[in-house]
Design an enzyme around this catalytic site. Structure first.
Site, PDB file in Angstrom:
ATOM      1  N   CYS A   5      -3.898 -13.689 -10.034  1.00  0.00           N
ATOM      2  CA  CYS A   5      -4.307 -13.364  -8.744  1.00  0.00           C
ATOM      3  C   CYS A   5      -5.806 -13.352  -8.444  1.00  0.00           C
ATOM      4  O   CYS A   5      -6.425 -12.721  -9.221  1.00  0.00           O
ATOM      5  CB  CYS A   5      -3.555 -11.935  -8.262  1.00  0.00           C
ATOM      6  SG  CYS A   5      -1.978 -11.995  -8.641  1.00  0.00           S
TER       7      CYS A   5
ATOM      8  N   CYS B 206      -8.027 -10.352  -7.767  1.00  0.00           N
ATOM      9  CA  CYS B 206      -7.933  -9.126  -8.613  1.00  0.00           C
ATOM     10  C   CYS B 206      -8.753  -9.061  -9.695  1.00  0.00           C
ATOM     11  O   CYS B 206      -8.786  -9.943 -10.537  1.00  0.00           O
ATOM     12  CB  CYS B 206      -6.527  -9.076  -9.068  1.00  0.00           C
ATOM     13  SG  CYS B 206      -6.076  -7.427 -10.108  1.00  0.00           S
TER      14      CYS B 206
ATOM     15  N   CYS C 100      -0.115   7.228  -4.618  1.00  0.00           N
ATOM     16  CA  CYS C 100       0.605   5.738  -5.345  1.00  0.00           C
ATOM     17  C   CYS C 100       0.125   5.753  -6.403  1.00  0.00           C
ATOM     18  O   CYS C 100      -1.140   5.465  -6.917  1.00  0.00           O
ATOM     19  CB  CYS C 100      -0.168   4.841  -4.150  1.00  0.00           C
ATOM     20  SG  CYS C 100      -0.021   5.218  -2.369  1.00  0.00           S
TER      21      CYS C 100
ATOM     22  N   ARG D 277      -1.963   0.939   7.347  1.00  0.00           N
ATOM     23  CA  ARG D 277      -2.995   1.844   6.590  1.00  0.00           C
ATOM     24  C   ARG D 277      -4.301   0.914   6.301  1.00  0.00           C
ATOM     25  O   ARG D 277      -4.157  -0.126   5.912  1.00  0.00           O
ATOM     26  CB  ARG D 277      -2.192   2.172   5.161  1.00  0.00           C
ATOM     27  CG  ARG D 277      -3.277   2.721   4.062  1.00  0.00           C
ATOM     28  CD  ARG D 277      -2.419   3.137   2.831  1.00  0.00           C
ATOM     29  NE  ARG D 277      -1.159   3.708   3.251  1.00  0.00           N
ATOM     30  CZ  ARG D 277      -0.075   3.488   2.411  1.00  0.00           C
ATOM     31  NH1 ARG D 277      -0.349   2.700   1.513  1.00  0.00           N
ATOM     32  NH2 ARG D 277       1.183   3.887   2.740  1.00  0.00           N
TER      33      ARG D 277
ATOM     34  N   CYS E 164       6.965  -0.537   1.327  1.00  0.00           N
ATOM     35  CA  CYS E 164       5.438  -0.633   1.738  1.00  0.00           C
ATOM     36  C   CYS E 164       5.040  -1.961   1.099  1.00  0.00           C
ATOM     37  O   CYS E 164       4.869  -2.462   0.068  1.00  0.00           O
ATOM     38  CB  CYS E 164       4.618   0.392   0.764  1.00  0.00           C
ATOM     39  SG  CYS E 164       2.873   0.454   1.191  1.00  0.00           S
TER      40      CYS E 164
ATOM     41  N   CYS F 115       4.785   7.132  -4.185  1.00  0.00           N
ATOM     42  CA  CYS F 115       4.946   5.665  -4.175  1.00  0.00           C
ATOM     43  C   CYS F 115       4.620   4.886  -5.235  1.00  0.00           C
ATOM     44  O   CYS F 115       3.659   5.063  -6.112  1.00  0.00           O
ATOM     45  CB  CYS F 115       4.317   5.083  -2.849  1.00  0.00           C
ATOM     46  SG  CYS F 115       4.222   3.183  -2.627  1.00  0.00           S
TER      47      CYS F 115
ATOM     48  N   CYS G  61      -4.083  -7.692 -17.109  1.00  0.00           N
ATOM     49  CA  CYS G  61      -3.032  -8.219 -16.646  1.00  0.00           C
ATOM     50  C   CYS G  61      -2.711  -9.532 -16.831  1.00  0.00           C
ATOM     51  O   CYS G  61      -3.768 -10.226 -16.781  1.00  0.00           O
ATOM     52  CB  CYS G  61      -3.151  -8.055 -15.229  1.00  0.00           C
ATOM     53  SG  CYS G  61      -1.700  -8.521 -14.203  1.00  0.00           S
TER      54      CYS G  61
END
Length: 365
Positions: free
Chosen positions: A71, A74, A111, A274, A204, A144, A67
């Site tokens: 972040c 992550c 998801c 959740r 979400c 999702c 990526c």
């Protein structure tokens, strides 16, 4: 803790009225001696809106690692030294096969997640084909998508392909967001959640606790989520993966996690709260208590780390006196169902995912 305050919070939750900031902060500041009273109070709100049902969700990591975003939390970030699985896009049949394992384990929602800043139009085509493949194979399953920042028209295309929801978490407060990520902004994330909502997707959006934030930061982000009004609010607890900037952030206790979940339930009383990443690592043996606060959890593994065995999740739900939500049931209340100083690192608690998508081993479900 003042029992009159807890009664006030319950009454507000039953009316869908938010607590004040001071009341929310009081939940986070409550003592361990008061913890069971807090859980019992928030549990009344949870049962009012969702009974004893637990919705199961299943993650499929369509593209792992590599990526360009930074972040700090992550393991897939730019510059991460975490020894995670790295692979490019799964084919629709591969993703459908992985999703079927979760559905067989009881998951109502799949998801689909892909690392990256956001999808290209070609990526949206890929994911659209994957959504169709999953829905053809699994009748009644919700899908999702979680693909990062959306460009104009992409949410509408995902909706047309059959996506039911879109996930994009705020993660932390606006005031501290720049300390966690510099390659995009908090406002970018808010815009994507609003775009998903505007396209008719169920929004979400949630948070990550345990990144060194203050109580005020946690309250800020949960109130910001309430303002965005997502149907689902995932509460993640930081998994401090080795090789990431936050690998030393081992500050959460099971009791702290329960207070964060209780505060979220009081602020978002009728949303699907959740329990997401990190529950096994931080809640540990207190996971069953969290079911009195949240009405949803992820089954099996996460994106780059392993979770509790699916069978153990199902046993935990049953032993705690809850029941798995069936495919014919509606998760949300009727009014929501329209169009929709650091401790020593516990590296023994984090297992990098080595099964499921991107490997030759069967997934955990």
């Amino acid at each position: 803790m003042d029992l009159d305050l807890l009664k006030t919070l319950v009454d507000k939750g039953l009316r869908r009225e938010p607590p004040t900031r001071e009341e929310a902060l009081a939940i986070l500041a409550s003592s361990d001696d008061d913890l069971l009273d807090v859980v019992a109070a928030a549990g009344k709100v949870r049962r009012h809106w969702f009974g004893r049902r637990v919705k199961l969700n299943y993650l499929v990591n369509l593209k792992s690692g590599l990526c360009p975003e930074d972040c700090s939390y992550c393991s897939q970030r730019l510059g991460s030294r975490a020894e995670i699985l790295k692979y490019t896009w799964l084919k629709p049949d591969q993703a459908s096969e992985a999703a079927a394992a979760g559905v067989a384990g009881g998951a109502r929602r799949v998801c689909l997640v892909a690392s990256g800043r956001g999808p290209t139009d070609r990526d949206v085509d890929r994911v659209s084909d994957t959504i169709k493949a999953i829905k053809e194979r699994n009748e009644g399953v919700e899908v999702c998508a979680c693909l990062g920042l959306l460009s104009a028209g992409q949410a509408e295309r995902l909706r047309a392909a059959g996506a039911d929801a879109y996930n994009h978490n705020l993660n932390t407060s606006e005031a501290t967001y720049g300390d966690i990520t510099t390659t995009h902004t908090y406002a970018d994330r808010v815009a994507t959640v609003r775009a998903a909502h505007a396209a008719g997707l169920s929004a979400c959006s949630g948070l990550i606790a345990g990144m060194g934030e203050s109580d005020a930061d946690l309250v800020d982000v949960v109130f910001a989520l309430r303002e965005l009004d997502p149907d689902s609010v995932p509460v993640n607890f930081l998994i401090p993966m080795e090789g990431t900037p936050l690998e030393q952030e081992w500050h959460l206790t099971p009791q702290r996690c329960l207070r964060v979940l209780a505060m979220t339930r009081f602020v978002c009383p009728d949303a699907e709260v959740r329990i997401a990443g990190g529950r096994e690592v931080h809640l540990r043996s207190l996971q069953p208590l969290a079911l009195h606060l949240a009405n949803s959890l992820f089954l099996g593994d996460y994106l780059t780390s392993e979770g509790q065995a699916g069978r153990a999740d199902l046993e935990m739900i049953a032993d705690a006196g809850f029941e798995v939500e069936g495919t014919g049931e509606v998760t949300l209340p009727e009014h929501r169902t329209g169009d929709v100083a650091a401790p020593a690192p516990r590296t023994d608690l984090v297992a990098v995912r080595r099964r499921g998508p991107g490997t030759d081993l069967a997934p955990n479900a």
